[in-house]
Write an enzyme that holds these catalytic residues in place. Structure first.
Site, mmCIF file in Angstrom:
data_model
loop_
_atom_site.group_PDB
_atom_site.id
_atom_site.type_symbol
_atom_site.label_atom_id
_atom_site.label_comp_id
_atom_site.label_asym_id
_atom_site.label_seq_id
_atom_site.Cartn_x
_atom_site.Cartn_y
_atom_site.Cartn_z
ATOM 1 N N GLU A 7 42.019 44.582 32.883
ATOM 2 C CA GLU A 7 41.438 46.675 33.006
ATOM 3 C C GLU A 7 41.313 48.056 32.263
ATOM 4 O OE1 GLU A 7 40.175 48.123 37.465
ATOM 5 O OE2 GLU A 7 40.056 45.618 37.325
ATOM 6 N N ASP A 103 41.807 43.187 37.519
ATOM 7 C CA ASP A 103 42.805 43.034 38.554
ATOM 8 C C ASP A 103 42.374 42.281 39.801
ATOM 9 O OD1 ASP A 103 44.114 45.998 38.197
ATOM 10 O OD2 ASP A 103 43.370 47.144 38.871
ATOM 11 N N TYR A 305 51.240 43.863 43.057
ATOM 12 C CA TYR A 305 50.006 44.713 43.391
ATOM 13 C C TYR A 305 49.512 45.158 44.654
ATOM 14 C CZ TYR A 305 44.907 44.575 43.331
ATOM 15 O OH TYR A 305 43.658 45.975 43.143
#
Length: 763
Positions: A7, A103, A305
């Site tokens: 990304e 992601d 994350y």
């Protein structure tokens, strides 16, 4: 060749390094049989209205509603994005396998799928699903690549969300702008932003319209400890007054003491909203600032994350905990007690059922030098992680009941017996305060006490801060303080953890809300917009929360994307018909409001005191004469006057303006009276004539002084062997020896209240 698409360029670089794709090309990395390329966020977007029908370009009520039969995607028009898309497409054309390294969430899935769709890629696709960017996590992820089909529902949910936002955002924004917008004003309306704004406006109005209700509290002070009437507050003064008089008649007696041992659990691990709330409350960071900081920490490989909505870890993380703790060498003083023995495992931390795409935000174990703001956020993430593996904090909760004249009072206190996890958060530079420690009471002990019966008022709720607004979005506007209940309500929250910060920033940017220190307040334009929107569907956080639940159900495969889109179209159609039928036009304009406000301020500034109304008749304006200010309605009989000079002292226009607006001048020197020159301030009397209020010289009262119980004029002084009166030179012979006081204490703990009580009863 295998093509990986990430990304961001920074993420692609990390993946390329792990895969050995070390040759840098224009727009990608190459080597070891891999090409690792990237997007810059959204390379592709949903088509705009004009792309479907040329006449939809015009903002015209007759073009609404705009409901495309089939929603289509296009490459963004930016030249840099087009160039990168063409590089990605050329790599896809040569690929034997594409690995989606976006992601690991709804938005990441959507971004990459759109790119593959627009590039007409029809080959095999695998999914890299990782929770951190460490070398270990990336290697493990590539060893366990998932079939792309496993994430189809995630894509359908993302696509449905985008279509829902397009349908409601574009149609409602054009609808309200054309129908109710004024000069240079676009009225932006959205599926999540409008109910969020409505929450801020409704809270603001609730506070503005709040009418305090009086209530009374009966309390008493015994041995420097405040006891409160056990049955709570009084809504009628007379009910409490009778008891307040009654309790004065007798000593206070301790009736019962109960101690109950209990546990306090460590704070939960962070989800994104919890982290944003903490950082706004403790550090003053906006939600958007916190998101950017924690995203940077993720990209620097030091945390997992961050765009997550769970505070739990899956069971498969448990075996890795010890290794992470060992690597956190900068926190060795805190980790050392945990290492070398079995790490604690509880369902408050590890719960597979509470983890969806990702687990709570935790450190990876990697350490690096960070900027100050990054270090602050990293530090609290690490400490929360360490704390959950410490023992629980053991406390003793004490409840003491006492009574005077059979009226029961209660006080509570807490004693920390074993700190447990609390040591993780202790600041060595600060003296830790003991929390709510009570003196040692004994059942049956008696003594004098000081009752008080106080009138208080109910208070309105607080204005939103970013922290409390984020919590309100998470629970669809419901007030929930309990962590367990909050977890249950997350499915019906409005917006996603990753987008809530952006929604709030959008409202700031569009000047619908503003900051006042930590408070979040609506602007005039924001209030006008919510007042103008009559349709509750657009403003209801609860209904928007139900849409969020449907999107989550699509993600789980329990609801149809087609049904969601069909319902959104039906709602937009009804909304357009409803608003077009409205007869009144609001004519909302931020630019016009600002101009009017500025003009008003300038006019008032220029007019000075002449812009003020007459305080007496309230009809005329202040006018300036030769020797005084007066009222423009003097011909109608108003005799209000403020002479330029009062008691031989010239008074400036500025001071008269202050008198009119604030009720008095400041203290001024030089007024001539029979007693000579006097300093004081000017006020109006009941007939709006000027009157001088001489400056009060306040003698500093000493709260701990006791008036002499004999002469009532002096105060009690403490000598070397006895207490006496300060007015002894005027003849007062009040005297009580220390020995007499000690005898009357009868073994009780000496307190000021007790000594004063004995001295008062000594004559």
């Amino acid at each position: 060749m295998k093509v990986c698409i990430a990304e961001k360029p920074s993420v692609a670089r990390e993946i390329a390094t792990v895969l050995g794709a070390n040759t840098k090309r224009d727009g990608y990395y190459e080597g070891n049989g891999y090409a690792v390329t990237y997007t810059f966020g959204h390379l592709c977007t949903l088509k705009e209205p004009v792309d479907y029908k040329p006449y939809w370009k015009s903002w015209d009520l007759n073009n609404l509603p705009m409901l495309p039969e089939k929603f289509e995607v296009k490459v963004s028009s930016n030249s840099g994005i087009k160039k990168q898309f063409n590089i990605v497409k050329s790599l896809f054309d040569k690929a034997e396998l594409v690995i989606n390294c976006g992601d690991a969430g709804q938005e990441g899935e959507l971004i990459q799928r759109w790119v593959m769709s627009e590039a007409n890629y029809i080959g095999e696709v695998k999914r890299l699903w990782i929770s951190s960017l460490t070398t270990e996590a990336i290697k493990e992820g590539f060893q366990n690549l998932k079939p792309s089909e496993d994430y189809d529902n995630l894509y359908y949910a993302g696509f449905s969300r985008s279509i829902g936002d397009w349908l409601l955002g574009i149609n409602a924004t054009r609808l309200y702008t054309v129908k109710h917008g004024g000069y240079k004003q676009v009225l932006s309306v959205g599926r999540v932003q409008t109910p969020t704004l409505a929450m801020v406006v409704n809270r603001f109005k609730e506070i503005e319209n709040f009418k305090p209700q009086p209530y009374w509290e009966l309390q008493t002070l015994y041995r420097d400890t405040l006891f409160s009437y056990e049955e709570g507050r009084f809504l009628k003064k007379e009910d409490g007054e009778a008891l307040a008089s009654k309790v004065k008649e007798s000593d206070f007696e301790i009736k019962s003491i109960s101690k109950k041992k209990g546990k306090e659990y460590a704070p939960k691990l962070f989800d994104l909203t919890g982290l944003q709330v903490y950082c706004n409350t403790k550090f003053g960071f906006s939600a958007d600032e916190t998101l950017k900081i924690v995203q940077a920490l993720y990209e620097r490989k030091v945390v997992t994350y961050p765009r997550v909505d769970t505070t739990f870890l899956p069971n498969d993380v448990y075996p890795k905990v010890s290794g992470i703790l060992q690597k956190l060498t900068n926190y060795s003083k805190l980790t050392q007690p945990l290492l070398g023995k079995k790490i604690k495992k509880t369902s408050r931390v590890f719960n597979d059922k509470k983890v969806t795409d990702h687990h709570a935000i935790i450190p990876t174990g990697m350490q690096t030098n960070l900027q100050y703001n990054q270090q602050q956020v990293y530090d609290i993430i690490v400490k929360r992680f360490i704390a959950v593996f410490y023992d629980d904090c053991m406390v003793s909760n004490t409840t003491v009941l006492g009574h005077a004249s059979k009226v029961v009072f209660k006080t509570t206190g807490k004693e920390i017996l074993e700190k447990g996890w609390r040591v993780v958060f202790e600041d060595p530079d600060k003296k830790q305060k003991e929390s709510g420690i009570l003196p040692t009471f004994e059942k049956g002990e008696k003594g004098p006490h000081e009752p008080s019966f106080l009138e208080k008022e109910t208070k309105p709720p607080n204005q939103f801060t970013e922290a409390s607004l984020l919590r309100a979005m998470e629970t669809a506007g419901k007030q929930v303080d309990d962590d367990e209940l909050r977890d249950l309500m997350k499915e019906n929250g409005i917006g996603r953890p990753s987008t809530r910060a952006n929604i709030i920033e959008t409202l700031f940017r569009r000047k619908y809300i503003k900051r006042n220190k930590k408070q979040v307040l609506p602007t005039e334009t924001g209030i006008q917009l919510i007042d103008t929107i009559k349709n509750d569907l657009l403003k209801s956080a609860e209904l928007t929360g139900s849409w969020e639940k449907q999107l989550k159900d699509i993600e789980k495969g329990e609801y149809s994307a087609g049904a969601f889109i069909k319902n959104m179209k039906r709602m937009v159609d009804a909304l357009v018909y409803e608003v077009r039928s409205e007869t009144k036009r609001a004519n909302i304009s931020y630019a016009t409001t600002i101009k009017k406000r500025a003009a008003k301020v300038e006019a008032k500034k220029g007019a000075g005191i002449m812009a003020e109304s007459c305080p007496k008749c309230k009809q005329g304006q202040i006018i300036k004469g030769k020797s005084a200010y007066g009222c423009s309605a003097y011909k109608s009989g108003c005799n209000f006057v403020m002479p330029f000079s009062f008691l031989d002292k010239k008074v400036s226009e500025k001071q008269f303006l202050r008198l009119l607006t604030k009720g008095s001048t400041v203290n001024l020197k030089g007024f001539k009276t029979e007693n000579g020159a006097v300093e004081g301030l000017l006020r109006f009397d009941e007939n709006f004539k000027l009157k001088l209020e001489p400056k009060q010289v306040k003698s500093k009262a000493k709260p701990d002084e006791l008036a002499c119980p004999k002469c009532k004029k002096g105060t009690v002084l403490k000598g070397k062997t006895a207490y006496g009166c300060s007015a002894y030179k005027s003849g007062c012979d009040f005297k009580v020896t220390f020995d007499d006081v000690r005898t009357k204490m009868n073994g009780q703990t000496p307190t000021k209240a007790l000594v004063h009580s004995i001295l008062n009863g000594s004559i």
